[in-house]
Design an enzyme around this catalytic site. Structure first.
Site, PDB file in Angstrom:
ATOM      1  N   ASN A 321       0.869  -1.185   0.000  1.00 59.00           N
ATOM      2  CA  ASN A 321       0.000   0.000   0.000  1.00 59.00           C
ATOM      3  C   ASN A 321       0.904   1.233   0.000  1.00 59.00           C
ATOM      4  O   ASN A 321       1.021   1.941   0.995  1.00 59.00           O
ATOM      5  CB  ASN A 321      -0.904  -0.016   1.238  1.00 59.00           C
ATOM      6  N   CYS A 348      -3.227   4.482  -4.343  1.00 57.48           N
ATOM      7  CA  CYS A 348      -3.919   5.768  -4.394  1.00 57.48           C
ATOM      8  C   CYS A 348      -3.579   6.519  -5.678  1.00 57.48           C
ATOM      9  O   CYS A 348      -3.959   7.674  -5.837  1.00 57.48           O
ATOM     10  CB  CYS A 348      -3.573   6.613  -3.165  1.00 57.48           C
TER      11      CYS A 348
END
Length: 394
Positions: A321, A348
Site C-alpha cells: 500500500n 492511491c
C-alpha cells in the site's frame, strides 16, 4: 453536493464539486479501467461509493487572521486567511469543534503565523475524528513559546469539547511548505486515538498515517480480508504497513456467525514493515491489545526489507500500500523474480500502479475494485489482487 465556498470562489480544493456524484464515480471507474486495460484484469467489481459529504476524518487547516479573530481554513494568494469552518467534506465532529478551538486560540493568546512577515506562532490545526466521535487535536507551532499558556487553559477546551481525547503540540520551526514537524508534545494523559474499523481497533499516534475516509477504509480492509481469506496463506508481508490496517485485518476474520473476530486456522504469520516509527508503535499497541501472537511490526524500508530477505523467508502473500509514487522498479523487480504466489496491491495512484504492473508481467491481475476515498476530487483508491502465472510446459 453543493458548496458555498466553492461557488463563491473562496476554495477550489474540491475540483469536482457540483458534478453529480454518479458521474464522478463512473469517471473514476472508467479512468482506472483505461489505465489497467493493458493487463487484462479478469474481473472488475462494482466500485465502492462513499458518502458525498462529511466524509473526511482528518482536517488539516491553516490558521490565519489575528489572535482575536482567527481563521481556520486556507490562505489566499496574498497569504491572508480564508475561514472554512463549515467545510462540507469535513466530519460533523470537525465542524462542531472548530468554533470552540477558535475561541481557545483567543483565550490562550496563540498568535496565528503570518507567512509574509514570518511572525506569529500557530501555523496549522490538525484535527482527527475517530469512528466513535472522539477527537485528536494538534496545534502546529513555530516554537514552544505558547505551550505554557496552552497547558494552562487546556482544561477549558476539554470542558467545552468533551469529545477531545488527545491534544498535542507539534513543532515546525522552519518556514517551509509542510504541514507538520518532527517533534510532538502530548498534553493529555491519553496519547493515542482508537480508530475502530470493522472488528479491528487501531491506535493512532499523532504522527501516524491513517486513511482519510473511515467508511471507505473499513470497506477496503473488509474486501481485502475477504480476498485474502480465499487464498488462505500461511505467511504474509504487509509492506508500507502504516498503523497496521491490512496486517491486522489479515490476521483476524469474522467467525461463522459474522459477529466477531476469530483466528483463521491460527492465522497466517504476518510481518508489517513501515518507515514511520510512530506508525509502528501504533501498530504494535494494536497487535498487543488484540493478542495476535503471529503478527509483528518493524520499522524499515519496504524495498530494503524485501531485497534483504532470505529465499526461505519469502511469504505466500505480499500486501503493498505504497505512497503515490508506487512501489518503484526495485521492489517490482524483486516481486517479479520471487516465488511469491499472490500480491495484494492497494494504490492511491492508478498511473503508478499501471507502471508497476508493467514491471511484473508474471503476476496476473485477477480482481480489481475502485474505492472512492476522496469524493468531490479526482483521487481514488484502487485495489488489485495479483496471481502468479503458471508456466506453460511444452
Amino acid at each position: 453536493m453543493d458548496c458555498a465556498y466553492f461557488d463563491a470562489g473562496r476554495c477550489r480544493s474540491c475540483s469536482l464539486m457540483g458534478q453529480p456524484y454518479a458521474d464522478q464515480l463512473a469517471g473514476k471507474q472508467a479512468h482506472a479501467e483505461a489505465l489497467l486495460a493493458p493487463f487484462a484484469v479478469d474481473s472488475w467489481l462494482t466500485p465502492v461509493a462513499s458518502a458525498e459529504a462529511s466524509y473526511r476524518n482528518k482536517a488539516k487547516m491553516v490558521v490565519g487572521g489575528t489572535v482575536d479573530a482567527p481563521t481556520i481554513g486556507i490562505l489566499d494568494a496574498d497569504g491572508h486567511g480564508i475561514d472554512l469552518q463549515a467545510c462540507g467534506i469535513c466530519s460533523p465532529g470537525h465542524r462542531a469543534a472548530f468554533p470552540a478551538i477558535a475561541r481557545f486560540i483567543t483565550l490562550a493568546r496563540i498568535r496565528p503565523y503570518d507567512v509574509a512577515t514570518r511572525t506569529g506562532e500557530l501555523k496549522h490545526l490538525i484535527v482527527t475524528e475517530s469512528p466513535d466521535g472522539e477527537l485528536m487535536i494538534r496545534f502546529v507551532l513555530r516554537s514552544t513559546e505558547p505551550v505554557a499558556r496552552i497547558r494552562k487553559h487546556l482544561p477549558s477546551l476539554l470542558a467545552e469539547l468533551p469529545s477531545a481525547r488527545v491534544v498535542t503540540v507539534n513543532l515546525l520551526p522552519e518556514h517551509k511548505a509542510v504541514v507538520e514537524g518532527a517533534d510532538e508534545i502530548v498534553l493529555t494523559e491519553q496519547q493515542t486515538l482508537p480508530m475502530r474499523l470493522n472488528d479491528v481497533t487501531m491506535h493512532l499516534r499523532p504522527q501516524s498515517f491513517f486513511q482519510t475516509n473511515s467508511e471507505i477504509a473499513a470497506a477496503l480492509y473488509a474486501v481485502a480480508r475477504d480476498w485474502i481469506r480465499d487464498l488462505a496463506p500461511d505467511s504474509a508481508w504487509d509492506l508500507y504497513s502504516g498503523v497496521g490496517g491490512f496486517a491486522l485485518h489479515l490476521a483476524t476474520a469474522a467467525d461463522a456467525s459474522g459477529t466477531g473476530p476469530a483466528p483463521v486456522a491460527g492465522g497466517p504469520q504476518v510481518t508489517g514493515i513501515e518507515t514511520s516509527v510512530e506508525a509502528v508503535a501504533s501498530a504494535e499497541l494494536s497487535r498487543s491489545d488484540a493478542a495476535l501472537e503471529r503478527v509483528r511490526f518493524a520499522a524499515g524500508d519496504a524495498t530494503a526489507f524485501a531485497l534483504g530477505a532470505e529465499a526461505s523467508a519469502v511469504p505466500d502473500l505480499v500486501v503493498v500500500n505504497p505512497p503515490r509514487r508506487g512501489i518503484g522498479p526495485e521492489l517490482a523487480a524483486w516481486l517479479e523474480a520471487s516465488e511469491v504466489s499472490n500480491v495484494l496491491y492497494s494504490s492511491c495512484n492508478a498511473a503508478s500502479l499501471a507502471k508497476d504492473l508493467a514491471a511484473m508481467p508474471s503476476l496476473r491481475p485477477v480482481r480489481a475494485r475502485v474505492f472512492d476515498m476522496f469524493p468531490q476530487t479526482t483521487h481514488f483508491e484502487v485495489m488489485v489482487l495479483l496471481e502468479r502465472r503458471v508456466p506453460v510446459v511444452e
